[in-house]
Scaffold this active site. Structure first.
Site, PDB file in Angstrom:
ATOM      1  N   ASP A  82       0.812  -1.220   0.000  1.00 16.86           N
ATOM      2  CA  ASP A  82       0.000   0.000   0.000  1.00 16.86           C
ATOM      3  C   ASP A  82       0.845   1.269   0.000  1.00 16.86           C
ATOM      4  O   ASP A  82       0.303   2.376   0.041  1.00 16.86           O
ATOM      5  CB  ASP A  82      -0.921   0.025   1.225  1.00 16.86           C
ATOM      6  CG  ASP A  82      -2.223  -0.751   0.994  1.00 16.86           C
ATOM      7  OD1 ASP A  82      -2.576  -1.012  -0.171  1.00 16.86           O
ATOM      8  OD2 ASP A  82      -2.897  -1.078   1.997  1.00 16.86           O
TER       9      ASP A  82
ATOM     10  N   CYS B 152      -4.961   9.408  -3.745  1.00 14.30           N
ATOM     11  CA  CYS B 152      -4.279   8.524  -2.786  1.00 14.30           C
ATOM     12  C   CYS B 152      -2.816   8.339  -3.148  1.00 14.30           C
ATOM     13  O   CYS B 152      -1.981   8.107  -2.280  1.00 14.30           O
ATOM     14  CB  CYS B 152      -4.941   7.153  -2.755  1.00 14.30           C
ATOM     15  SG  CYS B 152      -6.628   7.146  -2.173  1.00 14.30           S
TER      16      CYS B 152
ATOM     17  N   HIS C 287     -11.496   7.058   4.179  1.00 13.31           N
ATOM     18  CA  HIS C 287     -10.580   8.201   4.308  1.00 13.31           C
ATOM     19  C   HIS C 287     -11.315   9.427   3.769  1.00 13.31           C
ATOM     20  O   HIS C 287     -12.059   9.317   2.791  1.00 13.31           O
ATOM     21  CB  HIS C 287      -9.325   8.007   3.434  1.00 13.31           C
ATOM     22  CG  HIS C 287      -8.235   7.187   4.042  1.00 13.31           C
ATOM     23  ND1 HIS C 287      -7.445   6.345   3.286  1.00 13.31           N
ATOM     24  CD2 HIS C 287      -7.769   7.111   5.321  1.00 13.31           C
ATOM     25  CE1 HIS C 287      -6.539   5.770   4.085  1.00 13.31           C
ATOM     26  NE2 HIS C 287      -6.718   6.212   5.306  1.00 13.31           N
TER      27      HIS C 287
END
Ligand code: ARG
Length: 275
Positions: free
Chosen positions: A71, A268, A170
């Site tokens: 990630d 992101c 998020h």
């Protein structure tokens, strides 16, 4: 009501190539270990995103990916940087915890003043700078007490917003900063992702906000990167892109479908370094 984009300003971004990208654990509803991922495709999409920023005249810094941290490509989670001050990330799930110190070291090695977080926070994933304000998400990842920690560190007002739908875990999956111009801050958001109280706060702060549809939100269409004129977004953010064009923004669709399997999109993958 504002009808114009304020114009582009040059940005400095930090990104991490998805060399070791895969979905080997599940910490959000988009992740499915059984669904195959294609690392080469993720790399190809990521490079296209990076090249889009470079073509727009922005600076892209790079942090080396670390094996075993799939990630790490979601650089936005690595820290929050405001006025050159780095508030390090402290991740909720053990799988991602080593990313916090890795990103902090990147900044420290380059002479930034870094602050080790006492509270759980997932960087810009949950902290979005808009004008003089920092909008901060809580509910799934970042602790509310981290909002106070960030306010003390940055000296900017931090507005707490409660996320209620696990798909939008998020803040940057539910709200996008379109213009951070302090004279005319503009955001887009998906109302259903927020508690009633937080929706009321957003309505007061941003009466002109663009409201995303369910279709936009489900494509992670709010996970966008704007330089004040150009807005990079997922191709599925069809309704939002049309509304942005009406307001004079130039929309640029970049396919990040492979990175969506981990629950992320363009924003992101992009940490903004604000000096
Ligand atoms: N798989 C990552 C996680 O669940 C995705 C992070 C997406 N990043 C973001 N800024 N929303 O933590």
């Amino acid at each position: 009501m504002t009808t114009h984009a304020p114009g582009a300003t040059a940005r400095r971004y930090l990104m991490c190539e998805p060399t070791f990208y895969t979905v080997s654990y599940e910490i959000n509803p988009w992740m499915h270990k059984d669904q195959p991922t294609e690392t080469a495709l993720a790399v190809q999409q990521w490079r296209r995103l990076r090249d889009t920023y470079l073509d727009l005249g922005h600076t892209v810094e790079r942090i080396d990916p670390i094996p075993g941290l799939p990630d790490m490509v979601y650089a936005a989670n690595g820290a929050t940087v405001v006025d050159g001050i780095v508030y390090s990330a402290r991740f909720r799930y053990p799988e991602r915890q080593p990313e916090g110190p890795a990103y902090q070291k990147w900044f420290a090695d380059r002479g930034f003043v870094t602050h080790t977080a006492a509270r759980i926070n997932e960087g810009e994933g949950d902290m979005l700078v808009v004008g003089r304000l920092v909008l901060a998400g809580t509910g799934f990842r970042t602790e509310r007490s981290a909002h106070a920690e960030a306010q003390e560190l940055f000296g900017h007002p931090v507005i707490s917003l409660e996320l209620v739908d696990p798909h939008y875990y998020h803040l940057d999956t539910a709200l996008a900063v379109i213009s951070s111009d302090p004279a005319d801050p503009q955001v887009a958001y998906y109302p259903a992702a927020f508690s009633a109280g937080s929706r009321a706060v957003l309505e007061q702060l941003f009466p002109d906000a663009l409201l995303a549809t369910e279709r936009d939100a489900q494509a992670l269409g709010l996970n966008i990167v704007s330089d004040g004129q150009h807005v990079v977004h997922a191709p599925g953010a069809v309704d939002l892109a049309a509304k942005l064009r009406e307001r004079g923004y130039d929309t640029i669709a970049v396919d990040t479908s492979e990175l969506l399997k981990g629950g992320g999109g363009a924003k992101c993958c992009t940490l903004e370094i604000r000096s």
